[in-house]
Scaffold this motif. Structure first.
Motif, short mmCIF file in Angstrom:
data_model
loop_
_atom_site.label_atom_id
_atom_site.label_comp_id
_atom_site.label_asym_id
_atom_site.label_seq_id
_atom_site.Cartn_x
_atom_site.Cartn_y
_atom_site.Cartn_z
N THR A 262 13.23 9.13 -6.49
CA THR A 262 14.19 8.06 -6.22
C THR A 262 13.71 6.78 -6.88
OG1 THR A 262 14.77 9.04 -4.08
CG2 THR A 262 15.36 6.73 -4.44
N THR A 263 14.55 6.22 -7.74
CA THR A 263 14.18 5.01 -8.47
C THR A 263 14.35 3.79 -7.59
OG1 THR A 263 14.88 6.00 -10.56
CG2 THR A 263 14.67 3.60 -10.50
N LEU A 264 13.35 2.93 -7.58
CA LEU A 264 13.48 1.67 -6.86
C LEU A 264 14.42 0.74 -7.61
CD1 LEU A 264 9.86 0.81 -5.64
CD2 LEU A 264 11.86 1.21 -4.21
N THR A 265 15.39 0.18 -6.91
CA THR A 265 16.30 -0.79 -7.51
C THR A 265 16.12 -2.18 -6.91
OG1 THR A 265 17.99 -0.14 -5.90
CG2 THR A 265 18.03 0.96 -8.04
N THR A 503 16.77 0.71 -2.76
CA THR A 503 17.22 1.94 -3.41
C THR A 503 18.72 1.83 -3.66
OG1 THR A 503 17.82 3.20 -1.42
CG2 THR A 503 15.50 3.20 -2.05
N ARG A 504 19.21 2.70 -4.51
CA ARG A 504 20.63 2.66 -4.84
C ARG A 504 21.50 2.87 -3.61
NH1 ARG A 504 24.09 6.64 -8.85
NH2 ARG A 504 25.42 5.04 -9.81
N SER A 617 18.39 -5.97 -10.37
CA SER A 617 18.47 -4.63 -9.81
C SER A 617 19.56 -3.89 -10.58
CB SER A 617 18.80 -4.68 -8.31
OG SER A 617 17.79 -5.35 -7.60
N LEU A 619 21.42 -0.73 -11.24
CA LEU A 619 21.72 0.56 -10.63
C LEU A 619 22.41 1.53 -11.58
CD1 LEU A 619 21.30 -1.48 -8.23
CD2 LEU A 619 22.90 -0.10 -6.94
N GLY A 621 21.28 2.95 -14.28
CA GLY A 621 20.46 3.97 -14.90
C GLY A 621 20.24 3.77 -16.38
N GLY A 674 16.58 0.12 -12.95
CA GLY A 674 15.70 -0.08 -11.81
C GLY A 674 15.51 -1.56 -11.50
N TYR A 675 14.31 -1.92 -11.12
CA TYR A 675 14.04 -3.26 -10.60
C TYR A 675 13.04 -4.01 -11.46
CZ TYR A 675 12.44 -6.81 -7.22
OH TYR A 675 12.10 -7.99 -6.59
#
Length: 726
Positions: A262-265, A503-504, A617, A619, A621, A674-675
């Motif tokens: 899970t990608t941090l956003t 997260t998203r 942020s 989201l 991708g 991401g962030y």
């Protein structure tokens, strides 16, 4: 040496004593919480973090565990690994109670009530191991179970289940005396088993109590170093600390696995800062003041007046009159020993030394702040060490109550101490208002049932206002987790609130297009939503963006009897497409990492010290380049301040901000998937504001525009709607 028969009689007497302690603690719980007014289906509280706890229990009962669910944080779902709970032993206990039936409220209330006899039982065992008499051990056990801290803590149910603290202190005292089983060449198997069990239970009982016991174990090793000791004296303490650390790390490892992929956003949820250890530490005076909710109003008023004039306190810290007496005596004994060299009983000296070490971590600006600065800031609420201070103080009182040789005094004094402590530490007038709780839940249950009937099952509901979970900025006076209550009353519907911030699953909500309701409705429909809910306790229903949205939605399909919650169904014709779906879930959010948001009719602003940040942020991708950002900057405490925005060593923008006039700062940035956080530096020394915070400037009205291929959103613009709280 005791004969087998004497040992059997002693064990039998201790079993009877433990039963008495648990039974009396149960009576105290029933009286304090007015349990006879409770009925199944009602939690003891709906305030604060209670809905979060109930949601976790709901997921434990119906979904096996609490780390993943689709019923909150819709449409992506909640991955609670990003806010890991280390309370494995309590989760297992709740799971076990749930095997006998009952919903989240019933099971949670049951574990809360059972917490009283559990605390009494482990405290009785600790007291007997410290050679207190059986009647006195019962008194100490009941008073520790009845700590003022306890009755108020359903919203932090896992912290209210502090029955593992006496087990941890038992190991600490063993290490300090050199009696740890791992110090012995031929340790007894039973004691090894008990020590390992105690360490495992403490390690799996949550970060706070595991962390506190680990610190006390280290302190016990230091105390042991000052005594006569055999070779290898350090072994038992080091093994205990290492074992506890390993056990406590297991849930963290499991959470790390749950986060993978899970990608941090955004910033990780509940990431603490060093300064929070100052804010949530305790003051010594709070320990000795009467309970703020004392049944004697003059005593309560004394504490309330002091706190109203001073620093806010977020925890109940009072030790009660019995705990204060024991704590004061321990401090005086330690001071007398230092000043005169006069001997004192070994256990009093040890308890007193541990009390002083504990208060050194507990207090504002103490060793807890050192831990936050040099090790980790995650254990921010050092004030919760008041429980350990109370337990040590009660043991000290138990020492003197165990001394009288007169049978009359030996029977009378413990009863008197129990009666005084019970009256001092409890207040049935503060018991949960079960009728009010039932009325509110019944109203929400009726409302969600009506909404489910109008929309059909498996329907997603967008909840307004939008707030971050588990922590974020809130409308003034609004309960942070109130939006989770709907989830608890109807399993047919899914709810938008509850996706993890950072997260998203949680961050997409910050970018919803309230200014374009038709596009928003299409995106919602494409993602499985079929209703929009408004909580009027947090939002003015006449807001322009809200009015424009509800005009398209028509008449509400569900409403609570008090009018607080209102819901509209989404038009079926607005089916939405896959591109609508991705557009809704893929904004690029641009914001500021600074002080809390302040929103008025003219500005959205955030104050900052000498350092702040610009955050993106993304989201979508995909990397997004060419975003133009403009923010107004005003200097605070100086005529001029230089403000510089940097990405690493690259300067993106610079402006000279002046006092009393906003100056625009414009720069270009790229937003990787991401962030990211860019640095904002403000020159000059900060000044102290009226709230005693360091400030250098404030930033207002952040604007952001990007290429047509991306949907770039300013969080200041979203906050201006007063429907989104980023």
């Amino acid at each position: 040496m005791k004969t087998t028969r004497q040992r059997d009689v002693s064990v039998h007497a201790d079993v009877v004593g433990a039963v008495w302690a648990a039974a009396l603690a149960t009576v105290v719980a029933m009286w304090s919480l007015r349990v006879w007014e409770w009925r199944p289906g009602l939690p003891p509280s709906l305030l604060g973090d209670s809905p979060v706890v109930l949601t976790q229990i709901h997921q434990i009962l119906y979904e096996g565990w609490f780390w993943s669910t689709q019923s909150v944080g819709f449409p992506i779902g909640q991955n609670a690994s990003f806010f890991p709970e280390l309370n494995v032993i309590h989760v297992l206990a709740v799971k076990a109670i749930g095997l006998f039936g009952g919903d989240a409220a019933t099971v949670g209330a049951a574990y809360f009530f059972v917490g009283y006899p559990l605390v009494a039982l482990t405290t009785y065992l600790l007291s007997r191991s410290e050679r207190l008499s059986r009647p006195v051990s019962i008194v100490v056990a009941v008073l520790f179970a009845a700590a003022p801290y306890h009755a108020e803590r359903f919203e932090h149910l896992w912290l209210a289940s502090y029955w593992t603290v006496p087990l941890g202190l038992w190991v600490v005292l063993g290490v300090a005396r050199g009696k740890n089983v791992f110090d012995c060449d031929r340790p007894r198997g039973r004691r090894i088993l008990l020590t390992v069990l105690a360490l495992a239970l403490v390690g799996l009982s949550g970060a706070y109590y595991a962390g506190f016991i680990m610190i006390l174990l280290a302190a016990a090793l230091v105390l042991r170093a000052g005594q006569e000791r055999p070779a290898g004296w350090w072994r038992g303490g080091l093994v205990s600390i290492s074992g506890l650390a390993v056990v406590a790390a297991l849930p963290l490892i499991a959470a790390k696995v749950g986060m993978s992929g899970t990608t941090l956003t955004g910033a990780r949820p509940a990431t603490r800062t060093v300064l929070e250890s100052e804010r949530y530490a305790g003051r010594v005076i709070d320990l000795f003041l009467p309970w703020e909710e004392h049944r004697l109003k003059p005593l309560a008023a004394l504490t309330q007046a002091y706190r109203a004039a001073g620093r806010p306190v977020t925890e109940t810290l009072a030790l009660g009159v019995v705990g204060v007496a024991g704590s004061a005596a321990l401090v005086l004994i330690c001071l007398r020993a230092l000043a005169t060299g006069r001997p004192a009983p070994q256990r009093l000296r040890l308890w007193g030394a541990l009390w002083l070490v504990t208060v050194a971590f507990y207090t504002v600006g103490g060793l807890g702040s050192v831990v936050a600065l040099l090790a980790t800031p995650q254990l921010r609420s050092w004030s919760r060490l008041s429980l350990v201070l109370l337990l040590l103080g009660l043991l000290a009182v138990g020492h003197w109550l165990s001394r009288p040789r007169s049978k009359l005094l030996a029977r009378t004094l413990p009863v008197l101490a129990l009666l005084v402590g019970f009256l001092d530490q409890t207040n049935p007038l503060l018991a949960p208002r079960y009728e009010d709780i039932a009325s509110r839940l019944d109203g929400i249950r009726s409302y969600t049932g009506t909404l489910a009937a109008a929309t059909g099952p498996q329907c997603g509901v967008l909840q307004l206002p939008v707030m971050r979970f588990p922590e974020g900025y809130l409308p003034e006076g609004y309960d942070a987790n109130a939006q989770l209550l709907q989830h608890l009353t109807n399993r047919q519907l899914a709810w938008s609130h509850g996706g993890m911030s950072g997260t998203r699953a949680g961050d997409w909500l910050m970018g919803i297009e309230l200014s374009n309701p038709s596009t928003l409705i299409s995106g919602l429909r494409a993602n499985g939503f079929c209703a929009v809910e408004l909580d009027t306790a947090a939002v003015d229903s006449t807001l322009p963006d809200l009015t424009a949205l509800t005009k398209l939605l028509g008449e509400p399909v569900a409403r609570t009897s008090d009018g607080r919650l209102v819901a509209w169904s989404l038009p079926v014709a607005e089916g939405g497409t896959s591109s609508d779906r991705e557009r809704l879930l893929s904004p690029v959010l641009v914001g500021l990492a600074a002080g809390g948001l302040r929103i008025d009719d003219q500005d959205v602003r955030q104050e900052s010290g000498p350092w702040a940040g610009v955050t993106t942020s993304n989201l979508s991708g995909k990397d997004v380049a060419g975003i133009e950002v403009t923010v107004d900057v005003t200097a605070l405490g100086a005529d001029e301040r230089e403000v510089v925005v940097q990405a690493g060593d690259t300067e993106l923008g610079r402006v000279t901000a002046v006092r009393d006039r906003a100056t625009p700062l414009t720069f270009m940035l790229n937003a990787p998937a991401g962030y990211q956080r860019l640095t904002v530096a403000v020159s000059g020394d900060p000044v102290r504001d009226s709230a005693d915070r360091s400030v250098s400037a404030y930033f207002s009205n952040l604007r952001a525009t990007g290429p047509e291929t991306a949907r770039v959103v300013s969080l200041h613009g979203q906050a201006r709607t007063k429907l989104i709280y980023p």
